[in-house]
Design a protein around this motif. Sequence first.
Motif, PDB file in Angstrom:
ATOM      1  N   VAL A   1     -15.223 -40.570 -69.039  1.00 26.11           N
ATOM      2  CA  VAL A   1     -14.000 -39.896 -69.469  1.00 26.11           C
ATOM      3  C   VAL A   1     -13.510 -40.487 -70.790  1.00 26.11           C
ATOM      4  O   VAL A   1     -13.328 -41.700 -70.905  1.00 26.11           O
ATOM      5  CB  VAL A   1     -12.883 -40.040 -68.397  1.00 26.11           C
ATOM      6  CG1 VAL A   1     -11.616 -39.324 -68.857  1.00 26.11           C
ATOM      7  CG2 VAL A   1     -13.355 -39.482 -67.068  1.00 26.11           C
TER       8      VAL A   1
ATOM      9  N   LEU B   1      -7.793 -37.688 -70.611  1.00 24.12           N
ATOM     10  CA  LEU B   1      -7.366 -36.842 -69.500  1.00 24.12           C
ATOM     11  C   LEU B   1      -5.913 -36.435 -69.711  1.00 24.12           C
ATOM     12  O   LEU B   1      -5.057 -37.281 -69.949  1.00 24.12           O
ATOM     13  CB  LEU B   1      -7.506 -37.585 -68.163  1.00 24.12           C
ATOM     14  CG  LEU B   1      -6.869 -36.902 -66.936  1.00 24.12           C
ATOM     15  CD1 LEU B   1      -7.525 -35.545 -66.672  1.00 24.12           C
ATOM     16  CD2 LEU B   1      -6.958 -37.786 -65.706  1.00 24.12           C
TER      17      LEU B   1
ATOM     18  N   PHE C   1     -10.122 -32.685 -68.768  1.00 25.96           N
ATOM     19  CA  PHE C   1     -10.896 -33.862 -69.153  1.00 25.96           C
ATOM     20  C   PHE C   1     -11.639 -33.607 -70.464  1.00 25.96           C
ATOM     21  O   PHE C   1     -12.086 -32.489 -70.734  1.00 25.96           O
ATOM     22  CB  PHE C   1     -11.949 -34.186 -68.086  1.00 25.96           C
ATOM     23  CG  PHE C   1     -11.398 -34.679 -66.784  1.00 25.96           C
ATOM     24  CD1 PHE C   1     -11.183 -36.030 -66.570  1.00 25.96           C
ATOM     25  CD2 PHE C   1     -11.113 -33.787 -65.758  1.00 25.96           C
ATOM     26  CE1 PHE C   1     -10.679 -36.485 -65.356  1.00 25.96           C
ATOM     27  CE2 PHE C   1     -10.621 -34.234 -64.540  1.00 25.96           C
ATOM     28  CZ  PHE C   1     -10.407 -35.587 -64.344  1.00 25.96           C
TER      29      PHE C   1
ATOM     30  N   LEU D   1     -15.050 -35.445 -71.958  1.00 22.75           N
ATOM     31  CA  LEU D   1     -16.083 -36.308 -71.407  1.00 22.75           C
ATOM     32  C   LEU D   1     -17.078 -36.732 -72.477  1.00 22.75           C
ATOM     33  O   LEU D   1     -17.298 -36.026 -73.472  1.00 22.75           O
ATOM     34  CB  LEU D   1     -16.830 -35.581 -70.286  1.00 22.75           C
ATOM     35  CG  LEU D   1     -15.965 -34.990 -69.158  1.00 22.75           C
ATOM     36  CD1 LEU D   1     -16.837 -34.175 -68.210  1.00 22.75           C
ATOM     37  CD2 LEU D   1     -15.248 -36.094 -68.399  1.00 22.75           C
TER      38      LEU D   1
END
Length: 686
Positions: free
Chosen positions: A22, A25, A34, A36
Motif C-alpha cells: 500500500v 489509503l 487504495f 498500490l
Amino acid sequence: MASKTASTSQHIITEIGGADNVTSLTHCATRLRFQLHDQSKVDVDSLEKDPAVLGVVKQGTTGLQVVMGGGVAEYYQAIMKEPAMRQVGDGESSAPKKKEYEGVRGKYSWVDYSFEFLSDTFRPILWALLGASLIITLLVLADTFGLQDFRAEEQPPTYQFLHAMWNSVFYFLPIFVGATAARKLGANEWVGAAIPAALLTPQFLALGEAGETITVFGLPLTLNDYSSQVFPPLIAAIGLYWVEKGLKKLIPASVQMVFVPFFSLLIMIPATAFLLGPFGIGVGNGISNLLEAIYNFSPFILAIVIPLLYPFLVPLGLHWPLNAIMIQNIATLGYDFIQGPMGAWNFACFGVVAGVMVISLRERNNQMRQVSLGGLMAGLLGGISEPSLYGVLLRFKKTYFRLLPGCFAGGVVMGFVQPETSAFVFTSVLTIAAFTPMIGYTIGVLVAFVTSFLLVIFLDYRGKDERAEIRAQLAAEREAANREEDERIDAAEDAGTTPAPAPTPEDGAAGTAVATAAAPAKEVKPALRPGAVTEIGAPLAGRAIALSEVPDPAFAGGALGQGIAIEPSGDSVVAPADGSIITVQKTGHAVGLRLDNGIEMLIHIGIDTVQMGGEGFEVHVGKKQRVSAGDVLITFDRDAITAAGYPAVTPVLIANTKKFATVEAHPAEHADLGDKVITVFAKQGE
C-alpha cells in the motif's frame, strides 16, 4: 476476540498484498481507495468472499476501490490502526517520503488522470456536501409548508442563521476545491486554499460589483463573483503546481519552506484574479450554457439521456464532471436541470436492490439480503448509489437489463415534468421536497423505482446459470446445517443409551486419533468423533511453555484459542499432520492450517512480529495448498526477531477450540519436532 470490523479489515490487508503493497489509503462515503505498488498482488475473489465487502474495482494500473457501504469510515479506522499500516498515511506514501511538491505521477494517461483528478478533488468534500444538502431539504420543506420563503433575500434571523449553515459549504466551496485539487496534484494544499480565499475576502469584494472593470497595478481587472465556483480554483491549482515546481528548482531546499509559498501566493493570486479566474468562469459558463441550450432545445431528450448515462459513468468515476456542472448551474443560472433526471437513475438503482432484497428474503439468502438492505438504506436515505452499484448491479450480468428500463421510464416522466432545483442535493427520499414541481418529480422517481423493482421480482436479477448455482449452494448449506443438527441429536441420543467406551491408544502418531468411541453412523472428522483423543506434535523445536506465560494478553488469555507456546531453538515451522493451509501472512509471521482430522491450528511466530514487515521470515507454502506431516511451512531468523526487539515465543493454538471438550497442553524443557505438546479431547455427546 477480534470484532467483525477488525477481522474484515485484516482480511482486506492480507488480500490486497499486505500493508507493504500500500502506498496510500483514503476513503469516500462508501469506498476504501487504495494506491498500490503492485496491483497484480490483489486477490479479488478472496476479497469479495467477505460478506462485508460489497465489491472490488481496479482503477488504472495502481488504484483499487474496495466498496464497503455506509460504514466505510469504521473499516478505514480499523485498517489504519493495524500496526503494519502505521507507515501508511492518509494519502501519503509508505515509501521514504518525497518532498511535498511531487506532482502528477506519470503512470496515468492524461485522460485517466483528468477524471481521477476531478473525482479525488470532490471526494473529500462529499461529507460536507451531504450534510448541507439535507439542511437545504429541511429549509425547502419549511418553504413548502409556508413557514418561510427559501429564495427570499431578506430572512428572519432564525432562518437567516439556518441558511448560513448550508451556504457556508457552497459559498466557500472554491476554498475547499482549491485545497483538495492542490493536494491531489502534489502542490501545497493550504496555498491552494489561500488563492481562491483571497478572492472571497471583504477587501476584494469591496473593490466593486461583479462585472465591473477596475484598474489594479495599472492593468484592467474585471471583477467576478467567485463564491460557489469550482472551475477557477481547479485551474488555479493546476497553475500552482507548475509554479511550485519551477520555484523548487530555483530556490535552495533549506529555505523552500518560507520562499516557495511566499512567491507562490505573490504570483498565483494576481494570476488567478486577472487571468485564470475569469478563464475558469468562462469554461464553467460555457459548459453550463451548452447543456442549457440542449435543455431548452429538448428537455425531453436530455431527461432521458442523463439517467441512461449515469449507470455507466458512476462505475468509472466519470460522473463528477456532471456534478461540478450542477453546482455551476446553481451559481450562474440560479437553478439546475440535471439533478432531477439524475434522480431517475438513482431510484431505478434502488428499485433493483429492493427487488433483490425481496428475492433474498424469499430464498433465505442471508448474504444478499444484507448487501441489498445496506444498499437500499444508503440509497433511499442518503442518495448514495455506490453500495447498490458495486454490491449488486456490477456483480450480476442481468441487473442492467432491469435497471435501464427503469432509468428510461423515469426519464420519460422527467422529460414531461422538467423538474428543477435551486440547491445542490443528493437525490434521496429525504430530498424530494427540493425539486419543483415536487409532485411531478415524485412520480418520475416512483416510476423508475417501481419499473426496475417489478422487473427484478418477475424476471430475477440473475441469469439462469447464476440463479441455479446460487440456489444449489443455498440448498447445500441448508442440507449441511440439517445434517449437522441430525448428527448432534443422534449423538446425544446414543450417548444417553450406550455410553462410549474409554479411549484406547492406537499408535500415538502426532496428529492422529489415538482413541475413539464408537463412531457415529454418519462420517465425522476423526478428532471430532465423540470421545476421540487426538495428540498434536510440536510444529517447531524448543522449550514448550503454558500460554499464560506469553507476553500478550490475547494469547495468554486464550482469546484466540487454547494450546501451548514454544520458545524456539530452531528456525523452521513444519506441518504437525496432513492438512491444508487456511491462511498464511505475507509477512511470514503466522500460518493457519486445517488438519485432515478436523483440527484447525494457528501458529504465530513471535509477538508483534508483523511490524517486522517480513524481514527475517521466508514463507514456503501458499493459501489452500495441501501439506503433509513434516513439510516446512515457514523458516525464520531468531536473531533478527531478537534484534528487532520482539519476543520469539511462538503460540501454537487450536483455533476451533470451542468444538472440543478440552485442549490440554504439555509443557516441556525441550520438545523436538513431532513430540507431543497438545492433546485434544472431543466432546462425548456431540
